[in-house]
Structure formats: structure tokens, C-alpha cells
Motif scaffolding. Structure first.
Motif, mmCIF file in Angstrom:
data_model
loop_
_atom_site.group_PDB
_atom_site.id
_atom_site.type_symbol
_atom_site.label_atom_id
_atom_site.label_comp_id
_atom_site.label_asym_id
_atom_site.label_seq_id
_atom_site.Cartn_x
_atom_site.Cartn_y
_atom_site.Cartn_z
ATOM 1 N N HIS A 1 73.004 -104.453 35.532
ATOM 2 C CA HIS A 1 73.349 -103.063 35.892
ATOM 3 C C HIS A 1 72.137 -102.255 36.330
ATOM 4 C CE1 HIS A 1 76.989 -104.195 33.669
ATOM 5 N NE2 HIS A 1 77.571 -103.249 34.358
ATOM 6 N N ARG A 2 71.102 -102.956 36.765
ATOM 7 C CA ARG A 2 69.889 -102.224 37.156
ATOM 8 C C ARG A 2 69.990 -101.665 38.575
ATOM 9 N NH1 ARG A 2 65.604 -106.240 34.008
ATOM 10 N NH2 ARG A 2 66.352 -105.609 31.939
ATOM 11 N N ARG A 3 69.144 -100.714 38.850
ATOM 12 C CA ARG A 3 69.068 -100.015 40.146
ATOM 13 C C ARG A 3 70.364 -99.275 40.477
ATOM 14 N NH1 ARG A 3 64.487 -101.151 43.166
ATOM 15 N NH2 ARG A 3 64.839 -99.110 44.112
ATOM 16 N N ALA B 1 59.233 -92.733 39.095
ATOM 17 C CA ALA B 1 60.368 -92.132 39.805
ATOM 18 C C ALA B 1 60.957 -90.961 39.014
ATOM 19 C CB ALA B 1 61.435 -93.187 40.058
ATOM 20 N N GLN C 1 57.351 -98.208 37.803
ATOM 21 C CA GLN C 1 58.102 -97.663 38.936
ATOM 22 C C GLN C 1 59.207 -96.725 38.465
ATOM 23 O OE1 GLN C 1 58.821 -101.562 40.579
ATOM 24 N NE2 GLN C 1 57.466 -101.165 42.285
ATOM 25 N N MET D 1 55.981 -94.738 25.779
ATOM 26 C CA MET D 1 55.066 -95.848 25.524
ATOM 27 C C MET D 1 55.407 -96.953 26.538
ATOM 28 S SD MET D 1 52.696 -96.422 23.415
ATOM 29 C CE MET D 1 53.114 -95.214 22.172
ATOM 30 N N LEU E 1 57.401 -102.933 36.674
ATOM 31 C CA LEU E 1 58.780 -102.464 36.863
ATOM 32 C C LEU E 1 58.985 -101.126 36.152
ATOM 33 C CD1 LEU E 1 61.535 -103.350 37.966
ATOM 34 C CD2 LEU E 1 61.956 -104.477 35.776
ATOM 35 N N GLU F 1 61.873 -104.479 27.076
ATOM 36 C CA GLU F 1 60.495 -104.912 27.270
ATOM 37 C C GLU F 1 59.957 -105.446 25.957
ATOM 38 O OE1 GLU F 1 57.011 -102.171 28.882
ATOM 39 O OE2 GLU F 1 57.457 -101.700 26.811
ATOM 40 N N LEU G 1 63.422 -97.842 26.460
ATOM 41 C CA LEU G 1 64.213 -97.722 27.677
ATOM 42 C C LEU G 1 64.555 -99.142 28.125
ATOM 43 C CD1 LEU G 1 65.372 -96.069 30.050
ATOM 44 C CD2 LEU G 1 63.139 -96.340 31.177
ATOM 45 N N GLY H 1 70.907 -96.289 38.568
ATOM 46 C CA GLY H 1 70.697 -94.966 37.999
ATOM 47 C C GLY H 1 70.919 -94.865 36.502
ATOM 48 N N VAL H 2 71.075 -96.005 35.820
ATOM 49 C CA VAL H 2 71.323 -95.938 34.372
ATOM 50 C C VAL H 2 70.089 -95.406 33.641
ATOM 51 C CG1 VAL H 2 71.876 -97.260 32.300
ATOM 52 C CG2 VAL H 2 73.046 -97.769 34.449
ATOM 53 N N ALA H 3 68.915 -95.949 33.990
ATOM 54 C CA ALA H 3 67.697 -95.465 33.326
ATOM 55 C C ALA H 3 67.508 -93.976 33.589
ATOM 56 C CB ALA H 3 66.482 -96.251 33.825
ATOM 57 N N ARG H 4 67.731 -93.601 34.813
ATOM 58 C CA ARG H 4 67.543 -92.195 35.158
ATOM 59 C C ARG H 4 68.499 -91.298 34.356
ATOM 60 N NH1 ARG H 4 64.526 -89.499 39.031
ATOM 61 N NH2 ARG H 4 64.471 -87.386 38.204
ATOM 62 N N ASN I 1 53.618 -103.787 32.712
ATOM 63 C CA ASN I 1 55.034 -103.704 33.082
ATOM 64 C C ASN I 1 55.210 -102.849 34.347
ATOM 65 O OD1 ASN I 1 57.777 -103.536 33.267
ATOM 66 N ND2 ASN I 1 58.119 -103.049 31.102
ATOM 67 N N TRP J 1 59.364 -95.080 35.564
ATOM 68 C CA TRP J 1 58.833 -93.844 34.973
ATOM 69 C C TRP J 1 58.235 -92.927 36.041
ATOM 70 C CZ3 TRP J 1 60.584 -92.345 30.582
ATOM 71 C CH2 TRP J 1 60.911 -93.265 29.593
ATOM 72 N N VAL K 1 67.757 -101.448 30.322
ATOM 73 C CA VAL K 1 69.031 -101.475 31.050
ATOM 74 C C VAL K 1 69.439 -102.937 31.232
ATOM 75 C CG1 VAL K 1 70.155 -100.917 33.252
ATOM 76 C CG2 VAL K 1 68.575 -99.274 32.208
HETATM 77 C C1 LIG Z 1 62.789 -100.343 33.953
HETATM 78 C C2 LIG Z 1 64.321 -100.248 33.816
HETATM 79 C C3 LIG Z 1 64.666 -99.540 32.519
HETATM 80 C C4 LIG Z 1 64.873 -99.430 35.015
HETATM 81 O O1 LIG Z 1 66.281 -99.280 34.820
HETATM 82 P P1 LIG Z 1 67.269 -98.981 36.027
HETATM 83 O O2 LIG Z 1 68.541 -98.501 35.457
HETATM 84 O O3 LIG Z 1 67.319 -100.155 36.925
HETATM 85 O O4 LIG Z 1 66.523 -97.792 36.784
HETATM 86 P P2 LIG Z 1 67.224 -96.735 37.762
HETATM 87 O O5 LIG Z 1 68.326 -97.392 38.520
HETATM 88 O O6 LIG Z 1 67.555 -95.511 36.997
HETATM 89 O O7 LIG Z 1 66.036 -96.483 38.767
HETATM 90 C C5 LIG Z 1 65.456 -95.207 38.926
HETATM 91 C C6 LIG Z 1 64.309 -95.347 39.913
HETATM 92 O O8 LIG Z 1 63.259 -96.134 39.338
HETATM 93 C C7 LIG Z 1 62.638 -96.925 40.346
HETATM 94 N N1 LIG Z 1 62.896 -98.341 40.074
HETATM 95 C C8 LIG Z 1 63.677 -98.851 39.083
HETATM 96 N N2 LIG Z 1 63.671 -100.202 39.158
HETATM 97 C C9 LIG Z 1 62.872 -100.537 40.189
HETATM 98 C C10 LIG Z 1 62.492 -101.780 40.778
HETATM 99 N N3 LIG Z 1 62.943 -102.955 40.283
HETATM 100 N N4 LIG Z 1 61.666 -101.748 41.836
HETATM 101 C C11 LIG Z 1 61.238 -100.587 42.359
HETATM 102 N N5 LIG Z 1 61.572 -99.363 41.862
HETATM 103 C C12 LIG Z 1 62.370 -99.352 40.784
HETATM 104 C C13 LIG Z 1 63.292 -96.526 41.663
HETATM 105 O O9 LIG Z 1 62.561 -95.440 42.214
HETATM 106 C C14 LIG Z 1 64.653 -96.079 41.177
HETATM 107 O O10 LIG Z 1 65.301 -95.198 42.065
HETATM 108 P P3 LIG Z 1 66.125 -95.823 43.311
HETATM 109 O O11 LIG Z 1 66.982 -96.920 42.789
HETATM 110 O O12 LIG Z 1 66.900 -94.627 43.818
HETATM 111 O O13 LIG Z 1 65.099 -96.328 44.270
HETATM 112 C C15 LIG Z 1 64.979 -101.666 33.847
HETATM 113 O O14 LIG Z 1 64.465 -102.382 34.946
HETATM 114 C C16 LIG Z 1 64.720 -102.461 32.585
HETATM 115 O O15 LIG Z 1 65.488 -102.373 31.616
HETATM 116 N N6 LIG Z 1 63.652 -103.282 32.577
HETATM 117 C C17 LIG Z 1 63.334 -104.128 31.407
HETATM 118 C C18 LIG Z 1 62.952 -103.310 30.206
HETATM 119 C C19 LIG Z 1 61.776 -102.410 30.501
HETATM 120 O O16 LIG Z 1 60.779 -102.821 31.076
HETATM 121 N N7 LIG Z 1 61.907 -101.148 30.053
HETATM 122 C C20 LIG Z 1 60.865 -100.145 30.211
HETATM 123 C C21 LIG Z 1 60.114 -100.008 28.924
HETATM 124 S S1 LIG Z 1 58.830 -98.786 29.064
#
Ligand SMILES: CC(C)(COP(=O)(O)OP(=O)(O)OC[C@H]1O[C@@H](n2cnc3c(N)ncnc32)[C@H](O)[C@@H]1OP(=O)(O)O)[C@@H](O)C(=O)NCCC(=O)NCCS
Length: 143
Positions: A83-85, A125, A121, A111, A118, A28, A77, A87-90, A116, A123, A79
Motif C-alpha cells: 500500500h505504499r506511494r 516530502a 524521501q 527518529m 526511502l 524499519e 512510521l 499517501g498513507v504515510a502522509r 534509510n 520525511w 506502511v
Molecule cells: C517510508 C514509508 C513509511 C512511506 O510510506 P508511503 O505511504 O509509501 O508514503 P506516501 O505515499 O505517503 O508518500 C509521501 C511522499 O513521500 C515520498 N516518497 C515516499 N516513498 C517514496 C519512494 N519510494 N521514493 C521516492 N519518494 C518517496 C514522495 O514524495 C511521496 O509523495 P508522492 O507519492 O506524491 O511522490 C514506507 O515506504 C515504509 O513503510 N517504509 C519502510 C519502513 C520505514 O522505513 N519507515 C520509516 C521509518 S523513519
């Protein structure tokens, strides 16, 4: 390693440049103060603060889990878009919280940019909620 094939480990000094490049691709609003020196300083002060997620040896995610002895703060944070969605962030957040728990932290915060959606959602979750009774006050320490 988790059942999604994600391995979480501490970042290494020899991958600082790779992490900076990764943030340009995946993070981000990458901070204009990012530098190799800054990441190195973080690693030298706390070698476990920068958490890296990898799948098949490839860098797919990061999270900075900062513990200062008093509070637990999460930053960067990110990803890989491919490789999104999955479970990497989780997995990163779980690992950071486990680290904080070992220090006896009672709360963890992140922070997050207001715009944002996305991130909101992800955080939400993970069980985080926006704090409404205070906001960040900042002052630059550079002239
Ligand atoms: C936000 C981000 C880190 C999420 O990473 P991710 O690995 O895709 O997230 P996860 O797969 O662990 O998702 C965990 C849960 O978050 C929610 N979630 C994540 N991405 C989502 C999306 N695009 N839309 C809706 N819900 C979402 C869901 O509840 C998801 O669980 P589910 O897949 O079982 O429904 C990723 O999209 C990213 O890197 N974004 C750009 C950088 C950013 O904005 N970072 C955050 C800075 S605060």
C-alpha cells in the motif's frame, strides 16, 4: 476518512499482537525491545499515541505520535509494502501533527536511520529536515 480511503484511528488493546506482526513486515529495523507489554504500556499511558491507518478495515500503516507534555516525537512510521506511494504515510503524519497542534506543540521530530533513504524521501516530502547540530546520546537502562 481521506479521499484515498485511508482511515486513521487510535490503536486498540486487542490488536497489539497484530501491530507487532505488522512491524515485522513493514517497519524499519524493528527494535529488539519490541514486546506486547511495551505496546500495552504505551496505550495505557496515552491511548491515542499509537495511530493506525486502515483501508477497508485492514491495517496498512502505523505511527506513534508521542507527546510527553513537553515535546512531540514520532516513531514507527510504517506502511504495508502493498500500500505504499498512496499517501498513507502522509495521512498518518498529518493526523499526528494535528494531534500535536491540539496540545500546543511547536515542533515535531522523528527518529530516522541515516541509511534509510526511502524514509528520508518520505520525511522530506512531509516538510522535515535532518538536524545537523546535535545527535542522539543514549545509554542502556538494562544491565
Ligand atoms: C517510508 C514509508 C513509511 C512511506 O510510506 P508511503 O505511504 O509509501 O508514503 P506516501 O505515499 O505517503 O508518500 C509521501 C511522499 O513521500 C515520498 N516518497 C515516499 N516513498 C517514496 C519512494 N519510494 N521514493 C521516492 N519518494 C518517496 C514522495 O514524495 C511521496 O509523495 P508522492 O507519492 O506524491 O511522490 C514506507 O515506504 C515504509 O513503510 N517504509 C519502510 C519502513 C520505514 O522505513 N519507515 C520509516 C521509518 S523513519
Amino acid at each position: 476518512m481521506s479521499d484515498t480511503g485511508v482511515r486513521i484511528r487510535a490503536g486498540r488493546l486487542d490488536e497489539i499482537e497484530a501491530v507487532l506482526e505488522f512491524w515485522l513486515l513493514a517497519a524499519e529495523n524493528t527494535d529488539r525491545h519490541d514486546s506486547a507489554e511495551g505496546v500495552r504500556r504505551l496505550m495505557e499511558r496515552d491511548p491515542e499515541a499509537l495511530m493506525v491507518a486502515e483501508i477497508d478495515g485492514r491495517l496498512v500503516g502505523t505511527l506513534i505520535a508521542g507527546w510527553d507534555g513537553w515535546r512531540a516525537h514520532l516513531y514507527r512510521l510504517a506502511v504495508h509494502p502493498g500500500h505504499r506511494r498512496r499517501g498513507v504515510a502522509r495521512a498518518l503524519i498529518d493526523a499526528a501533527e494535528a494531534r500535536f497542534a491540539r496540545f500546543g506543540a511547536v515542533r515535531s521530530d522523528a527518529m530516522v536511520l541515516d541509511a534509510n533513504v526511502l524514509a528520508h524521501q518520505a520525511w522530506t516530502a512531509a516538510g522535515y529536515g535532518r538536524q545537523t547540530d546535535c545527535s542522539r546520546w543514549v545509554r542502556s537502562l538494562r544491565s
